[in-house]
Design an enzyme around this catalytic site. Sequence first.
Site, PDB file in Angstrom:
ATOM      1  CG  ASP A   1      -0.270  -0.209   2.545  1.00 28.05           C
ATOM      2  OD1 ASP A   1       0.764  -0.917   2.594  1.00 28.05           O
ATOM      3  OD2 ASP A   1      -0.755   0.332   3.560  1.00 28.05           O
TER       4      ASP A   1
ATOM      5  CD  GLU B   1       4.209   0.655   7.029  1.00 24.81           C
ATOM      6  OE1 GLU B   1       4.860   0.997   8.021  1.00 24.81           O
ATOM      7  OE2 GLU B   1       3.824   1.489   6.174  1.00 24.81           O
TER       8      GLU B   1
HETATM    9 ZN    ZN Z   1       6.522   2.418   4.189  1.00 21.32          ZN
END
Ligand code: ZN
Length: 402
Positions: A84, A147
């Site tokens: 992401d 994340e």
């Molecule tokens: Zn990162």
Amino acid sequence: MMSGGSVDYNNHPAVINLKNYLKIKCVHPDIKYGKCVEFLVGMAAEIGLAAETHTLPGDLPLLVMTWEGLKPELPTILLNSHMDVVPAEGDWKHPPFGAEVEDGVIYGRGAQDMKGTSIQYLEAVRKLKSQGTRLNRTVHLTFVPEEEKGGRAGMGEFVKTEAYRRLNVGFALDEGLSNPGEEFLVFNKEKSMWHVNIICTGKSGHGSMLLPENCGEKVRYVINKFMDLREFYRQKLVDDSNLTIGEVTTINLTKLQGGVQTNIVPEQFTATFDIRLATNMNHEMFEELINRWCREAGNGVRCEFDHKDPYVKPTVMDHTNHYWVAMKKAIEDMGITLIVGTMPATTDARFLRGGAHALNFAPARRAAPSPHQRDESLPLDVFVHGIDVYEKILLAVANLEE
Ligand code: ZN
């Protein structure tokens, strides 16, 4: 042609893969991982890596690629990256999902954080495999979701599974930071993130009076305490040139809520702080300090955590950590020095550190860090050189005997 260089990296096969990966919009909010996973599975097939997709709660995909070693019973090497990216707001010089190159520099959201790294991992493995190299230890590559939303739904969930335990990770590399200077930066520890709300309640009343027990007085007391401590650390950082932002606790007042109408003293104000605790902070003592400030502020003042990272022990960086010794030597043999520090932001490495020797690392020097920034970019010579660096690191750490 690169400015100052003689190599045209624009048509380098690894750069073409990076461009294709950067063009996939796997961006928060309303993120869709499908195309990302599809692209990576395609690369795994091309390189000849086994790929397995796990589904985490919330229907989130997590991809594990595996290159089996000659001694698969030994603890393994993990190369972790997240799929992401953060939103690309504002006016970019080049479209954030266009992967355009100007003067030897590629622009795109994720160029540094951290699609560039994902492709470097894959290209390093491809290079080794194409030379017919076999490593002693098994190498795993994980491509994780979420994340950029704190990682708890991604790697945070995955490390709890039997599937993760079976990977038997001994050494892990995760995202790092590029350095404008001559050295590579490596981080063996992270700060702990605390998001805390201080809720101050009191008696409401008319805005024309001087009533006791009101929440404005209480919130002022609390804000003063937090901001005085903030000033203490800010000054400490200014006074000691050896300190970096990673090594001091940071405190910021990020939200203030409350109030009904200008002539009414409200019943409640809430002050929210984003705190990043340095690794030398005692968590229990700091929490007790916050509670004491709440008590001192008056009745009806309490603290509620939105988020509270537990303490994570730093990865040991001495001769007992054979992976680190091997990695350090491999990089020094390339004529490059390493600087060890504290990662200023939180990463998925904190979930790995309990069981594995995890380090945050980016093989990127002579390049300004630009993660989460407008015009996020990476010089292509730095990107291509990083593939050789990972190749050398893998040869060193994955060939370690027990
Ligand atoms: Zn990162």
